[in-house]
Design an enzyme around this catalytic site. Structure first.
Site, PDB file in Angstrom:
ATOM      1  N   ASP A  95       0.862  -1.184   0.000  1.00  0.00           N
ATOM      2  CA  ASP A  95       0.000   0.000   0.000  1.00  0.00           C
ATOM      3  C   ASP A  95       0.901   1.237   0.000  1.00  0.00           C
ATOM      4  O   ASP A  95       1.497   1.583   1.022  1.00  0.00           O
ATOM      5  CB  ASP A  95      -0.896   0.012   1.245  1.00  0.00           C
ATOM      6  CG  ASP A  95      -1.941  -1.098   1.246  1.00  0.00           C
ATOM      7  OD1 ASP A  95      -1.681  -2.160   0.641  1.00  0.00           O
ATOM      8  OD2 ASP A  95      -2.999  -0.907   1.865  1.00  0.00           O
ATOM      9  N   LYS A 101      -7.010   3.249  -3.262  1.00  0.00           N
ATOM     10  CA  LYS A 101      -7.368   3.237  -1.841  1.00  0.00           C
ATOM     11  C   LYS A 101      -7.605   4.668  -1.390  1.00  0.00           C
ATOM     12  O   LYS A 101      -6.858   5.576  -1.749  1.00  0.00           O
ATOM     13  CB  LYS A 101      -6.237   2.575  -1.050  1.00  0.00           C
ATOM     14  CG  LYS A 101      -6.424   2.543   0.472  1.00  0.00           C
ATOM     15  CD  LYS A 101      -5.241   1.816   1.115  1.00  0.00           C
ATOM     16  CE  LYS A 101      -5.274   1.923   2.636  1.00  0.00           C
ATOM     17  NZ  LYS A 101      -4.126   1.235   3.270  1.00  0.00           N
ATOM     18  N   LYS A 148     -10.325   0.184  -2.285  1.00  0.00           N
ATOM     19  CA  LYS A 148     -10.208  -0.062  -0.854  1.00  0.00           C
ATOM     20  C   LYS A 148     -10.478   1.219  -0.071  1.00  0.00           C
ATOM     21  O   LYS A 148      -9.631   2.095  -0.004  1.00  0.00           O
ATOM     22  CB  LYS A 148      -8.809  -0.595  -0.503  1.00  0.00           C
ATOM     23  CG  LYS A 148      -8.588  -0.829   1.010  1.00  0.00           C
ATOM     24  CD  LYS A 148      -7.186  -1.330   1.286  1.00  0.00           C
ATOM     25  CE  LYS A 148      -6.891  -1.405   2.780  1.00  0.00           C
ATOM     26  NZ  LYS A 148      -5.516  -1.900   3.071  1.00  0.00           N
TER      27      LYS A 148
END
Length: 318
Positions: free
Chosen positions: A155, A218, A254
């Site tokens: 991430d 995300k 996400k």
């Protein structure tokens, strides 16, 4: 600038150079703020009946990236988190496992050792999380270290200062390079939507990340407020839906930060179904970045099955 994957000609032209990328991003349709907020609010009122609610709870559990990203994290805490990921409710073996455990790079090996052979991925934040403010060499080293330690997912955070200054080519190149450093690991690109200010910026950042090869987009690091919101997630779901229409490729979304209860999680699942489509109701394409959400999902699951409310003493509290 080179496209990271084979793209249709219109999208390949968009990443030919900085000017082309700017024209493409600023040529995207503007987001109707009132419209997207009204739709998000409307979908959030959908009633979910008992059997469907239990299915939704189990699906949400299977989509959780169980997360600890604190300066006080210890190897013992990560081992405990891994145990909870494998058996979220030890008294209920039919509860699904979570999708992943997300930790800092120096904790990846501990998590990977605990989760080996379970099918649960280890995710690691990288690239000078949460600020993203460091040199490219350090960001690449951070990423490579996480992958070498056993991370199956990375991430990363974009440089919001560069994005907000209009240096889109710099952000694009960073994502491309981090994606290369990931090797076989999946890359989630954190936009930190709370700092992007407008829905139009969220749409542009989403498309920028997709063009550069991000496997997921995300919302947030969880360290900045506001973090995940339903309207922002709607905009991101529209982006991956439109990406599939143009390329045939499936990319994930996400939301992370601030999703703490079952009611909210189900609202997000409804949004996924209605905005992107039922194909995205899958842990490979939709995740919740969460630390406390899992506890409420487990309590509500017991309530659905037992017919009465189970207090927090019945599940482990992080």
């Amino acid at each position: 600038m080179a496209a990271p994957t084979t793209l249709p000609s219109a999208l390949a032209d968009a990443v030919r150079d900085e000017s082309s990328l700017r024209r493409f991003l600023h040529g995207l349709p503007g987001v109707d703020q009132v419209g997207v907020e009204q739709r998000a609010a409307g979908l959030g009122t959908r009633s979910i009946k008992k059997a469907s609610k239990l299915h939704a709870i189990d699906l949400a559990i299977s989509m959780v990236d169980l997360t600890t990203l604190e300066g006080a994290d210890t190897h013992g805490k990560v081992r405990g988190l891994a145990a909870k990921a494998k058996r979220p409710d030890p008294e209920r073996p039919d509860v699904p496992q979570v999708a992943a455990v997300c930790v800092y790079p120096d904790m990846v090996k501990t998590a990977a050792d605990e989760l080996k052979g379970t099918g649960i991925n280890v995710a690691s934040v990288a690239t000078a999380f949460p600020s993203g403010r460091s040199t490219m060499d350090i960001k690449l080293a951070d990423t490579r270290f996480a992958v070498e330690q056993g991370a199956a997912e990375v991430d990363m955070v974009i440089d919001r200062g560069a994005f907000l200054s209009g240096r889109y080519g710099q952000v694009f190149e960073e994502i491309v390079k981090i994606k290369e450093a990931c090797g076989n690991a999946h890359l989630k690109v954190i936009l930190e939507t709370g700092e992007l200010v407008t829905y139009d910026n969220v749409r542009r950042a989403s498309w920028l990340a997709l063009l550069a090869g991000g496997d997921f987009i995300k919302t947030s690091t969880g360290k900045v407020q506001p973090a995940a919101t339903l309207p922002v997630t709607h905009v991101m779901l529209q982006a991956v839906r439109d990406w599939k229409t143009q390329t045939g490729e499936l990319r994930g979304v996400k939301p992370a930060g601030g999703i703490r209860n079952t009611k909210d999680a189900i609202k997000y699942l409804v949004a996924v179904h209605e905005v992107a489509g039922p194909e995205w109701l899958d842990p490979h394409l939709f995740r919740f970045g969460a630390s406390t959400l899992l506890n409420d999902l487990l309590m509500q699951r017991r309530t659905q099955l037992d017919g009465h409310y189970s207090g927090p003493d019945y599940v482990t509290v992080d």
